[in-house]
Design an enzyme around this catalytic site. Structure first.
Site, PDB file in Angstrom:
ATOM      1  CG  HIS A  75      -8.479   9.345 -62.333  1.00 36.33           C
ATOM      2  ND1 HIS A  75      -8.138  10.346 -61.748  1.00 36.33           N
ATOM      3  CD2 HIS A  75      -9.719   8.716 -61.868  1.00 36.33           C
ATOM      4  CE1 HIS A  75      -9.085  10.666 -60.521  1.00 36.33           C
ATOM      5  NE2 HIS A  75      -9.968   9.727 -60.664  1.00 36.33           N
ATOM      6  CG  ASP A  77      -7.162  13.615 -63.451  1.00 36.35           C
ATOM      7  OD1 ASP A  77      -7.098  12.416 -63.536  1.00 36.35           O
ATOM      8  OD2 ASP A  77      -8.067  14.378 -63.597  1.00 36.35           O
ATOM      9  CG  ASP A 114     -11.377  10.448 -56.572  1.00 37.48           C
ATOM     10  OD1 ASP A 114     -10.799   9.770 -57.495  1.00 37.48           O
ATOM     11  OD2 ASP A 114     -12.470  11.467 -56.592  1.00 37.48           O
ATOM     12  CD  GLU A 144     -12.303  10.256 -63.062  1.00 33.93           C
ATOM     13  OE1 GLU A 144     -13.467   9.785 -62.874  1.00 33.93           O
ATOM     14  OE2 GLU A 144     -12.150  11.417 -62.321  1.00 33.93           O
ATOM     15  CG  ASP A 168     -11.960   6.512 -59.285  1.00 34.68           C
ATOM     16  OD1 ASP A 168     -11.645   6.891 -58.383  1.00 34.68           O
ATOM     17  OD2 ASP A 168     -12.297   7.077 -60.583  1.00 34.68           O
ATOM     18  CG  HIS A 456     -14.517  15.540 -56.031  1.00 33.98           C
ATOM     19  ND1 HIS A 456     -15.258  15.632 -57.299  1.00 33.98           N
ATOM     20  CD2 HIS A 456     -13.536  14.473 -56.350  1.00 33.98           C
ATOM     21  CE1 HIS A 456     -14.979  14.306 -58.212  1.00 33.98           C
ATOM     22  NE2 HIS A 456     -13.825  13.847 -57.486  1.00 33.98           N
TER      23      HIS A 456
END
Length: 487
Positions: A75, A77, A114, A144, A168, A456
């Site tokens: 992905h 984003d 990520d 995503e 991922d 994150h």
């Protein structure tokens, strides 16, 4: 050394180029244009579907024409998180990377490994002129991290492969064959203000320095949730003081464990000493509880301007009681797969200001019925106090197939390459495979990747040696893809 000089150079150069482009979820226009230009400059068939996913197709190399076409998927984003003292602008600036030992990190922000490393890896395969591989269909999805919109709206007519390699996963010893589904819960309650009590003094109370992390992969690790801690402070403070609450802001993204929370509270001037004493005592208790997990936690206070209004006391009590009752963290462990979280909830965002109390949380589960159960539990705790509850972004999990053709091949190649058994598992994160599998019938799927820690959060980092391991392993897998008649 610069990141661009790391090996394999093609992969790291692509990652650096990707990280120069702002690519927040739902703001992928620049990175979509970048990928379209990339594919066309290579002279490869390049398309964008109606939602923004990009597909780039590369023919098989000589001698590999009869092998099954492989979909390589990642992905575009990334999660945008930064430390409170960072002045970085994600909308205009590229990620500032640096090397520390065997790790690539970012200065005060998420790194975007990520899933930027997955994207960069696929780009390197598309560029290469010296690799043996079957026909490649490179699928770059959008959004995503905030709803999997790209996967949900995928046009399957652009793809013909029967093997999908999702790049991922964030541990290089793992082959992931299943994942959790998820659903977002948003609640809103409109409360009444009242004038602040006369002779009040106000303080800004801040909880900072928490580790945070991925609300799926890290939810079982016992890390503190800044929103729940702040509510605990407000609840216990109200038992010994006449606390008045003006505003509260905590957390940000639905899939990140909240690292920071800030509230503006007031007490009467004659309770100042008691308030300071309470904060000191509360801080000592919380730090003792989390001493081994959250060593950088800070609970700080500073006098601030006295607000004109605060929450009505009835609203204050409704909110702190409801938040105390709100399920957060692990809801149920899987009874079938050891050490796998089956269902969880993360109180990701909390806002109290301008007459509105708003929460945003994400419920995950590998079982549809318990996903619904935990969402109901979260909604009920807040509905009881009068909140309007809405759910959105529902996406399915991915049911494991422990005897798939691609799993058997990759497990065998892993053992030969590294003289060790891979960890074949399902994860509590939300991968796109469940949604993609609904679009692409009879798809044989697996997810793998290099070591990425702290995803994150601004502590995100990717291991250099692991990227090299992952790259060489992927090339071996591509070389050994079976013939089409096996599928």
């Amino acid at each position: 050394m610069k990141v661009e000089n790391l090996e394999p150079k093609a992969l790291w150069n692509n990652f650096a180029a990707l990280n120069a482009i702002p690519r927040a979820s739902k703001k992928e226009a620049q990175v979509i244009a970048f990928m379209l230009s990339f594919g066309k400059q290579l002279g490869l068939e390049t398309n964008k579907d109606h939602i923004g996913n990009v597909v780039i197709k590369k023919p098989a190399t000589e001698g590999m024409e009869t092998r099954q076409t492989v979909i390589l998927q990642a992905h575009l984003d990334m999660v945008h998180q930064k430390n409170s003292d960072s002045h970085f602008n994600f909308d205009t600036e590229g990620i500032q990377m640096y090397i520390e030992g065997d790790w690539v990190k970012a200065r005060g922000t998420t790194l975007g490994a990520d899933n930027g490393i997955g994207v960069a890896t696929i780009m390197a395969v598309l560029q290469a002129t010296d690799l043996a591989h079957p026909a490649i269909e490179a699928l770059f999805t959008i959004d995503e991290e905030t709803g999997m919109t790209g996967a949900k709206e995928l046009d399957p007519s652009n793809l013909s492969g029967k093997i999908l390699l999702n790049l991922d996963t964030e541990e290089d010893t793992e082959l992931t064959i299943g994942c959790a589904g998820g659903i977002d819960s948003t609640t809103i309650y409109r409360y009444q203000h009242r004038p602040i009590a006369k002779e009040s003094i106000a303080f800004q109370v801040s909880i900072t320095g928490l580790i945070g992390g991925h609300s799926g992969m890290d939810i079982h690790k016992g890390r503190a949730n800044a929103n729940k801690l702040m509510n605990r402070l407000l609840y216990n403070g109200n038992k010994v003081l006449d606390l008045q609450l003006s505003t509260l802001e905590g957390g940000s993204l639905r899939n990140a464990i909240p690292r920071e929370s800030v509230a503006v509270v007031a007490v009467s001037a004659n309770q100042k000493a008691a308030f300071l004493s309470f904060i000191a005592d509360f801080s000592a208790v919380i730090k003792a509880e989390y001493e081994s997990i959250e060593p950088l936690m800070k609970i700080t206070i500073a006098e601030t301007a006295v607000p004109a209004e605060v929450l009505d006391k009835a609203a204050y009590l409704k909110i702190i009681n409801a938040l105390y009752a709100l399920p957060n963290g692990v809801f149920r462990m899987s009874p079938e797969i050891p050490d796998l979280v089956e269902a969880s909830s993360n109180l990701a965002r909390l806002s109290i200001k301008d007459g509105e109390f708003i929460t945003l949380s994400l419920q995950r589960s590998s079982v549809e019925s318990t996903k619904e159960d935990v969402a109901i539990a979260v909604g009920a705790a807040l509905q009881n106090m009068g909140c309007t509850v809405t759910t959105s972004g529902d996406y399915p999990g991915w049911k494991p197939n422990s005897d798939s053709e691609i799993l058997n091949l990759m497990r065998s190649l892993y053992k030969v390459s590294f003289n060790a058994e891979p960890n074949v598992n399902a994860c509590h994160a939300g991968l796109e495979c469940g949604i993609l599998g609904a679009h692409l019938s009879d798809m044989d799927m697996i997810s793998f990747g290099p070591n990425i820690h702290g995803a994150h959060s601004p502590d995100e980092r990717v291991q250099i040696s692991s990227v090299n391991k992952f790259w060489n392993y992927l090339l071996k897998v591509l070389e050994e893809i079976p013939a089409r008649n096996n599928y």
